[in-house]
Design an enzyme around this catalytic site. Sequence first.
Site, PDB file in Angstrom:
ATOM      1  N   HIS A 126      45.907  48.451  34.250  1.00 37.48           N
ATOM      2  CA  HIS A 126      46.741  48.187  34.895  1.00 37.48           C
ATOM      3  C   HIS A 126      47.935  46.995  34.002  1.00 37.48           C
ATOM      4  O   HIS A 126      47.347  46.421  33.418  1.00 37.48           O
ATOM      5  CB  HIS A 126      45.695  47.631  36.321  1.00 37.48           C
ATOM      6  CG  HIS A 126      45.381  45.869  36.328  1.00 37.48           C
ATOM      7  ND1 HIS A 126      44.582  45.573  35.257  1.00 37.48           N
ATOM      8  CD2 HIS A 126      46.084  44.951  36.470  1.00 37.48           C
ATOM      9  CE1 HIS A 126      44.264  44.330  35.565  1.00 37.48           C
ATOM     10  NE2 HIS A 126      45.238  43.619  36.436  1.00 37.48           N
TER      11      HIS A 126
ATOM     12  N   ASP B 280      50.600  44.171  35.954  1.00 34.64           N
ATOM     13  CA  ASP B 280      50.384  43.228  37.390  1.00 34.64           C
ATOM     14  C   ASP B 280      51.119  43.414  38.362  1.00 34.64           C
ATOM     15  O   ASP B 280      52.132  43.676  37.947  1.00 34.64           O
ATOM     16  CB  ASP B 280      50.616  41.853  37.551  1.00 34.64           C
ATOM     17  CG  ASP B 280      49.341  41.624  36.503  1.00 34.64           C
ATOM     18  OD1 ASP B 280      48.248  42.402  36.684  1.00 34.64           O
ATOM     19  OD2 ASP B 280      49.186  40.363  35.673  1.00 34.64           O
TER      20      ASP B 280
ATOM     21  N   HIS C 114      46.956  45.974  30.779  1.00 31.22           N
ATOM     22  CA  HIS C 114      45.961  45.179  30.185  1.00 31.22           C
ATOM     23  C   HIS C 114      44.225  45.303  30.833  1.00 31.22           C
ATOM     24  O   HIS C 114      44.453  46.394  32.402  1.00 31.22           O
ATOM     25  CB  HIS C 114      46.118  43.389  30.603  1.00 31.22           C
ATOM     26  CG  HIS C 114      46.288  42.857  31.050  1.00 31.22           C
ATOM     27  ND1 HIS C 114      47.107  43.401  32.149  1.00 31.22           N
ATOM     28  CD2 HIS C 114      45.563  42.115  32.362  1.00 31.22           C
ATOM     29  CE1 HIS C 114      47.343  42.308  33.450  1.00 31.22           C
ATOM     30  NE2 HIS C 114      46.191  42.276  33.584  1.00 31.22           N
TER      31      HIS C 114
ATOM     32  N   ARG D 138      45.168  31.388  35.964  1.00 30.35           N
ATOM     33  CA  ARG D 138      46.620  32.687  35.385  1.00 30.35           C
ATOM     34  C   ARG D 138      47.545  32.126  36.941  1.00 30.35           C
ATOM     35  O   ARG D 138      47.475  31.697  37.830  1.00 30.35           O
ATOM     36  CB  ARG D 138      45.371  33.745  35.985  1.00 30.35           C
ATOM     37  CG  ARG D 138      46.718  35.146  35.902  1.00 30.35           C
ATOM     38  CD  ARG D 138      45.342  36.314  37.150  1.00 30.35           C
ATOM     39  NE  ARG D 138      46.090  37.453  36.726  1.00 30.35           N
ATOM     40  CZ  ARG D 138      46.908  38.231  37.230  1.00 30.35           C
ATOM     41  NH1 ARG D 138      46.729  37.716  38.290  1.00 30.35           N
ATOM     42  NH2 ARG D 138      47.089  38.907  37.071  1.00 30.35           N
TER      43      ARG D 138
END
Length: 295
Positions: free
Chosen positions: A111, A113, A272, A286
């Site tokens: 995917h 983000d 990723h 994150r």
Amino acid sequence: MDGSDTVVSGPVTYNRIEVTPIAGTMGAEITGANLADLDDETYGELYNAWLRYQVVVFRDQDITPDEQLAFALRFGKIHHHPYMKGMDDHPDILEIIKEAGDNYTFGAAWHTDQMFNPQPAKATMLYAKETPSAGGDTMFSNMHDAYNGLSDAMKEMLSDVKTWCVGDRFKLSGKSARQDRYGGNKAMASKVKDPGNLQTESAHPLFRTHPETGRIALYIGNHAQTFEGFNDAEAEPLMQFLRDHSIRPEFTCRVNWKPGTLTLWDNRCVQHYAVPDYNERRRMHRITIAGDTPF
Ligand code: SIN
């Protein structure tokens, strides 16, 4: 624009940092940068290296959440996740924890983000706090090379196509809805002053132009559900071909984590995948950076 590598090709000299590629397609490790204390020249060099290599890895960083946030804010405003809550004392940072015995791995599907948002995240920065003794790598795939690897006929046929992208209950992900799993849609909105646009469905060009380098990328990932204006029988085989094509091994690089590793990737041209091949605790911090409307 033909998608060739005009902006980022050719030799580059760095004075403050050293850049070592980690794969043929993209990705580099950078040394010579202390992310807790970056002068403007070093920041400028690492920003250029990031545009060029798309995924950059910094080792042995010892930074606090405030220092990670300060580094992130140099790249732009924070992009907030519609389904997940940030840390209590740092709502801009998502703590991603997987314990031994957990079945679910956050991010274990190819995917890019927040592709479901009208202005998807520009960049993601992941900082490793605790890592398994082996495994738990993250894989990345170069969407410029994926685009350039298509035939001219395929590029032409799909040149004006838009994908319809969905953030929850999408066909290819796990069984539970994300808003159930993470405790409520728009969870983030209650935690930060300016959550931004939390929309979770949008249309985007299948071939997007990188706003800073001018290079064209195949823009696909597991949030993309169909092609606008196509019926499913038409769109699905094409989308499956593009998904498979986009993650060919020659378009990928892989990052192995140790505590203190920070990796920064460009969601405008990279997919990723968090590899779920371990059964130990893994804890990451994150932050995602806000992007603009794809064109
Ligand atoms: C993500 O998809 O952002 C998580 C990647 C990872 O945990 O390796």
